[in-house]
Design a protein around this motif. Structure first.
Motif, mmCIF file in Angstrom:
data_model
loop_
_atom_site.group_PDB
_atom_site.id
_atom_site.type_symbol
_atom_site.label_atom_id
_atom_site.label_comp_id
_atom_site.label_asym_id
_atom_site.label_seq_id
_atom_site.Cartn_x
_atom_site.Cartn_y
_atom_site.Cartn_z
ATOM 1 N N GLN A 143 28.393 46.734 33.244
ATOM 2 C CA GLN A 143 29.723 46.090 33.243
ATOM 3 C C GLN A 143 29.643 44.515 33.164
ATOM 4 N N GLN A 144 28.436 44.046 33.404
ATOM 5 C CA GLN A 144 28.279 42.541 33.320
ATOM 6 C C GLN A 144 28.534 41.649 32.223
ATOM 7 N N ASP A 145 28.110 42.058 31.044
ATOM 8 C CA ASP A 145 28.178 41.164 29.982
ATOM 9 C C ASP A 145 29.704 41.179 29.379
ATOM 10 N N ARG A 146 30.429 42.373 29.435
ATOM 11 C CA ARG A 146 31.871 42.244 29.040
ATOM 12 C C ARG A 146 32.739 41.978 30.259
ATOM 13 N N GLY A 147 32.081 41.763 31.563
ATOM 14 C CA GLY A 147 32.881 41.517 32.699
ATOM 15 C C GLY A 147 33.031 39.957 32.997
ATOM 16 N N GLY A 148 31.956 39.361 32.409
ATOM 17 C CA GLY A 148 31.787 37.804 32.759
ATOM 18 C C GLY A 148 31.337 37.394 33.980
ATOM 19 N N PHE A 149 30.306 38.348 34.326
ATOM 20 C CA PHE A 149 29.656 38.264 35.724
ATOM 21 C C PHE A 149 28.324 38.595 35.704
#
Length: 243
Positions: A143-149
């Motif tokens: 989820q990191q890349d599309r979550g901005g974290f």
């Protein structure tokens, strides 16, 4: 956007009834708004989460595009005579606006980590829960890349051999949320839908540290939630200063 915190009086029958039925609690949360808040695809929406900090401290967190009124929850499952009004609502928009790139935060998230599988060639895919910490953690990492974290990595001397020990991250509190869409209990379960009206969700709680990589994307993700089952207590991530 607003962030609201409400404490259940776990000794009350009304509180126990709500806490054992995600469907009923979803209805109670949505009844906190005189008019139904918008639920745009991918945009800000109502999210909620239950934190079981102890037997005596069970908290409900709600984020919403409009300010809620939890009077009915206080009367049914809280402390009606307590001061102040029985819940606290914060200006979440100001907090979101202040998030900056490379800032580091402690976080907590209850989510429904699932993936789609096909058991046999030609069969339709089926949504299935990740059951082990290894794959539950890998789900969050995706989820990191599309979550901005980005989940903070441990210093090299603090790491172990397994991949899940590379990060400032813990996963636990797994529980099966199972109910019928008519509000009755369906027993314990996993993530797939069983029967016409039965819903089963596997929820786990993540805690750790993250770094903001894209503030604009991260703000939207906090306001719109992560993963599936957002209507039933999954997807809400909250942040706290690192101490």
């Amino acid at each position: 956007m607003y962030l609201t915190r409400f404490r259940f009086n776990a000794a009350r029958t009304g509180a126990r009834r709500l806490l054992t039925s995600p469907q009923m609690l979803h209805a109670a949360v949505m009844s906190s708004f005189p008019e139904a808040p918008p639920t745009p695809d991918g945009g800000p929406r109502v999210l909620w989460r239950i934190d079981y900090n102890s037997a005596a401290e069970v908290l409900l967190y709600v984020t919403s595009p409009v300010r809620p009124d939890l009077t009915h929850l206080v009367e049914q499952a809280g402390w009606p005579t307590a001061e102040p009004q029985g819940w606290t609502t914060y200006d979440y928009a100001t907090f979101l606006t202040g998030l900056s790139a490379d800032s580091v935060w402690a976080f907590r998230l209850t989510a429904n980590p699932v993936h789609s599988i096909r058991r046999k060639e030609g069969e339709p895919t089926k949504r299935t829960a990740h059951r082990t910490p290894r794959y539950q953690i890998e789900w969050l990492l995706k989820q990191q890349d599309r979550g901005g974290f980005a989940i903070v990595e441990k210093a090299p001397d603090a790491r172990r051999l397994e991949r899940r020990d590379e990060y400032e991250l813990a996963v636990g509190g797994a529980r099966g949320l199972s109910f019928h869409k008519n509000g009755s209990s369906a027993g314990k379960g996993g993530s797939a839908t069983a029967g016409r009206n039965a819903v089963q969700i596997a929820a786990v709680t993540y805690q750790g540290r993250l770094r903001v990589t894209d503030p604009e994307v991260f703000r939207l993700r906090l306001a719109s939630g992560l993963g599936k089952a957002k209507a039933y207590g999954c997807g809400l991530m909250t942040l706290a200063p690192v101490v």
